[in-house]
Design a protein around this motif. Structure first.
Motif, PDB file in Angstrom:
ATOM      1  N   GLY A  89       4.482 -24.665 -17.276  1.00 51.08           N
ATOM      2  CA  GLY A  89       5.210 -25.809 -17.810  1.00 51.08           C
ATOM      3  C   GLY A  89       4.355 -26.625 -18.771  1.00 51.08           C
ATOM      4  N   LYS A  90       3.074 -26.733 -18.464  1.00 56.27           N
ATOM      5  CA  LYS A  90       2.162 -27.462 -19.365  1.00 56.27           C
ATOM      6  C   LYS A  90       1.990 -26.710 -20.677  1.00 56.27           C
ATOM      7  CE  LYS A  90      -0.418 -29.601 -15.556  1.00 56.27           C
ATOM      8  NZ  LYS A  90      -1.732 -29.735 -14.886  1.00 56.27           N
TER       9      LYS A  90
ATOM     10  N   LEU B 219       4.167 -24.726 -21.958  1.00 58.15           N
ATOM     11  CA  LEU B 219       5.453 -24.847 -22.645  1.00 58.15           C
ATOM     12  C   LEU B 219       5.550 -26.184 -23.360  1.00 58.15           C
ATOM     13  CD1 LEU B 219       8.207 -23.460 -23.061  1.00 58.15           C
ATOM     14  CD2 LEU B 219       8.994 -24.594 -20.990  1.00 58.15           C
ATOM     15  N   GLU B 220       5.092 -27.241 -22.691  1.00 60.55           N
ATOM     16  CA  GLU B 220       5.091 -28.565 -23.310  1.00 60.55           C
ATOM     17  C   GLU B 220       4.177 -28.591 -24.534  1.00 60.55           C
ATOM     18  OE1 GLU B 220       4.056 -33.230 -22.085  1.00 60.55           O
ATOM     19  OE2 GLU B 220       3.844 -31.592 -20.633  1.00 60.55           O
ATOM     20  N   ARG B 221       3.041 -27.937 -24.419  1.00 56.93           N
ATOM     21  CA  ARG B 221       2.102 -27.882 -25.542  1.00 56.93           C
ATOM     22  C   ARG B 221       2.719 -27.128 -26.715  1.00 56.93           C
ATOM     23  NH1 ARG B 221      -2.328 -24.560 -27.230  1.00 56.93           N
ATOM     24  NH2 ARG B 221      -3.942 -25.814 -28.255  1.00 56.93           N
ATOM     25  N   GLN B 222       3.448 -26.042 -26.422  1.00 57.88           N
ATOM     26  CA  GLN B 222       4.090 -25.286 -27.487  1.00 57.88           C
ATOM     27  C   GLN B 222       5.140 -26.143 -28.198  1.00 57.88           C
ATOM     28  OE1 GLN B 222       3.083 -22.495 -28.453  1.00 57.88           O
ATOM     29  NE2 GLN B 222       4.712 -21.420 -29.556  1.00 57.88           N
ATOM     30  N   GLY B 223       5.870 -26.962 -27.425  1.00 60.47           N
ATOM     31  CA  GLY B 223       6.846 -27.872 -28.032  1.00 60.47           C
ATOM     32  C   GLY B 223       6.164 -28.908 -28.920  1.00 60.47           C
ATOM     33  N   ASN B 224       5.004 -29.412 -28.490  1.00 59.77           N
ATOM     34  CA  ASN B 224       4.259 -30.374 -29.297  1.00 59.77           C
ATOM     35  C   ASN B 224       3.758 -29.746 -30.596  1.00 59.77           C
ATOM     36  OD1 ASN B 224       4.621 -32.357 -27.351  1.00 59.77           O
ATOM     37  ND2 ASN B 224       2.695 -31.906 -26.314  1.00 59.77           N
ATOM     38  N   LEU B 225       3.315 -28.478 -30.511  1.00 62.73           N
ATOM     39  CA  LEU B 225       2.865 -27.774 -31.711  1.00 62.73           C
ATOM     40  C   LEU B 225       4.007 -27.604 -32.703  1.00 62.73           C
ATOM     41  CD1 LEU B 225       0.578 -25.026 -30.108  1.00 62.73           C
ATOM     42  CD2 LEU B 225      -0.153 -27.018 -31.446  1.00 62.73           C
ATOM     43  N   LYS B 226       5.200 -27.322 -32.201  1.00 64.99           N
ATOM     44  CA  LYS B 226       6.374 -27.190 -33.071  1.00 64.99           C
ATOM     45  C   LYS B 226       6.655 -28.517 -33.784  1.00 64.99           C
ATOM     46  CE  LYS B 226      11.318 -26.056 -32.889  1.00 64.99           C
ATOM     47  NZ  LYS B 226      11.861 -27.407 -33.138  1.00 64.99           N
ATOM     48  N   GLN B 227       6.528 -29.625 -33.048  1.00 58.65           N
ATOM     49  CA  GLN B 227       6.744 -30.932 -33.648  1.00 58.65           C
ATOM     50  C   GLN B 227       5.706 -31.230 -34.729  1.00 58.65           C
ATOM     51  OE1 GLN B 227       6.826 -33.774 -30.439  1.00 58.65           O
ATOM     52  NE2 GLN B 227       8.830 -33.117 -29.685  1.00 58.65           N
ATOM     53  N   GLU B 228       4.457 -30.820 -34.477  1.00 60.14           N
ATOM     54  CA  GLU B 228       3.402 -31.012 -35.476  1.00 60.14           C
ATOM     55  C   GLU B 228       3.702 -30.216 -36.743  1.00 60.14           C
ATOM     56  OE1 GLU B 228       0.703 -32.968 -35.581  1.00 60.14           O
ATOM     57  OE2 GLU B 228       1.383 -33.913 -33.721  1.00 60.14           O
TER      58      GLU B 228
ATOM     59  N   LEU C  29      10.174 -18.700 -24.164  1.00 60.24           N
ATOM     60  CA  LEU C  29       9.354 -19.251 -23.079  1.00 60.24           C
ATOM     61  C   LEU C  29      10.180 -20.137 -22.159  1.00 60.24           C
ATOM     62  CD1 LEU C  29       6.079 -20.186 -24.989  1.00 60.24           C
ATOM     63  CD2 LEU C  29       6.360 -18.358 -23.324  1.00 60.24           C
ATOM     64  N   GLU C  30      11.049 -20.962 -22.750  1.00 63.16           N
ATOM     65  CA  GLU C  30      11.881 -21.848 -21.936  1.00 63.16           C
ATOM     66  C   GLU C  30      12.809 -21.042 -21.037  1.00 63.16           C
ATOM     67  OE1 GLU C  30      13.760 -24.172 -24.941  1.00 63.16           O
ATOM     68  OE2 GLU C  30      12.260 -25.767 -24.861  1.00 63.16           O
ATOM     69  N   ARG C  31      13.371 -19.956 -21.569  1.00 61.68           N
ATOM     70  CA  ARG C  31      14.280 -19.124 -20.776  1.00 61.68           C
ATOM     71  C   ARG C  31      13.534 -18.482 -19.608  1.00 61.68           C
ATOM     72  NH1 ARG C  31      15.154 -13.871 -20.928  1.00 61.68           N
ATOM     73  NH2 ARG C  31      14.032 -13.645 -22.901  1.00 61.68           N
ATOM     74  N   LYS C  32      12.348 -17.918 -19.886  1.00 63.17           N
ATOM     75  CA  LYS C  32      11.579 -17.286 -18.815  1.00 63.17           C
ATOM     76  C   LYS C  32      11.044 -18.319 -17.824  1.00 63.17           C
ATOM     77  CE  LYS C  32      10.215 -13.051 -21.178  1.00 63.17           C
ATOM     78  NZ  LYS C  32       9.093 -12.161 -21.544  1.00 63.17           N
ATOM     79  N   TYR C  33      10.729 -19.498 -18.333  1.00 62.10           N
ATOM     80  CA  TYR C  33      10.256 -20.567 -17.454  1.00 62.10           C
ATOM     81  C   TYR C  33      11.351 -20.950 -16.460  1.00 62.10           C
ATOM     82  CZ  TYR C  33       8.449 -25.174 -16.074  1.00 62.10           C
ATOM     83  OH  TYR C  33       8.004 -26.269 -15.366  1.00 62.10           O
TER      84      TYR C  33
ATOM     85  N   ARG D  16       2.134 -23.157  -8.320  1.00 59.28           N
ATOM     86  CA  ARG D  16       0.979 -23.633  -9.095  1.00 59.28           C
ATOM     87  C   ARG D  16       0.987 -23.023 -10.494  1.00 59.28           C
ATOM     88  NH1 ARG D  16      -3.826 -22.189 -10.728  1.00 59.28           N
ATOM     89  NH2 ARG D  16      -3.632 -20.087  -9.874  1.00 59.28           N
ATOM     90  N   GLN D  17       1.228 -21.720 -10.579  1.00 62.87           N
ATOM     91  CA  GLN D  17       1.228 -21.053 -11.870  1.00 62.87           C
ATOM     92  C   GLN D  17       2.442 -21.458 -12.711  1.00 62.87           C
ATOM     93  OE1 GLN D  17       0.027 -16.990 -12.173  1.00 62.87           O
ATOM     94  NE2 GLN D  17      -0.946 -16.958 -10.174  1.00 62.87           N
TER      95      GLN D  17
END
Length: 212
Positions: A47-48, A50-59, A121-125, A41-42
């Motif tokens: 993962g969510k 991490l996805e948000r961080q990727g979206n922020l980078k794109q912004e 984050l991706e590596r630790k994920y 669950r955690q």
């Protein structure tokens, strides 16, 4: 964001300690199952993020592209206003160029930092997902051992009724009992094999005596 996974790790460890401290919980397999579900669950929640961080980078990258476009636009306007003798417009456009260039520098630094954080984050994920896979393998191993242990224990209750009922209070208790039982089974197998060999020697000796 760099400490996000560390906080999550400590949270999981704290939850695990609380889970194992519950004295009323008697089934180590159930305890492990619950821990794996919580870790999944955690990990899903991570993962969510991490996805948000990727979206922020794109912004940030989108903002940088627009800012650099405005830098070029204002530079052209500076030249046009200067050529046209519009000194006030030229001064305004030049100030705009400086402002956009400063913003571009801030954005470039932010993108660089965000990229490094995202990679971490991706590596630790991925490490978290591998850890859960390892726990599931361990879960299957323990389930197999538990199955054999309970089968032998059930048979012992019939074959050795004087033996007291064993209670497994913790995950560690179950593992220790499984290891002891495994050693006992191996030892009994060794003794049985020795007895069979001795009996075979006796039979062979008797046959030789009969022949003589």
């Amino acid at each position: 964001m760099t400490s996000l996974l560390n906080r999550l790790k400590y949270s999981i460890e704290a939850d695990l300690h609380k889970l194992f401290d519950k004295k009323e919980e008697k089934n180590p397999i159930a305890m492990l199952n619950q821990y794996i579900r919580e870790a999944e669950r955690q990990t899903e929640q991570t993962g969510k993020w991490l996805e948000r961080q990727g979206n922020l980078k794109q912004e940030l990258e989108k903002e940088l592209t627009e800012t650099l476009q405005m830098v070029e636009k204002r530079k052209n306007q500076v030249e046009l206003a200067t050529t046209s003798g519009e000194e006030d417009l030229a001064a305004f456009a030049l100030a705009e160029v400086n402002a956009y260039e400063e913003r571009a520098t801030v954005l470039q630094n932010s993108i660089h930092q965000t990229t490094e954080e995202l990679f971490g984050l991706e590596r630790k994920y991925e490490e978290m997902k591998h850890k859960i896979k390892d726990m599931k393998v361990r879960q299957l191993q323990l389930m197999g051992k538990e199955n054999v242990t309970r089968a032998h224990h059930q048979m012992d209750r019939i074959l050795q009724p004087e033996q007291k009922e064993k209670n497994f209070g913790t995950f560690q208790d179950m593992e220790q009992y499984i290891e002891r039982l495994g050693q006992k089974i191996e030892k009994e197998h060794e003794i049985t094999s020795m007895e069979q060999r001795l009996e075979m020697l006796e039979k062979n000796a008797q046959k030789k005596e009969e022949i003589v």
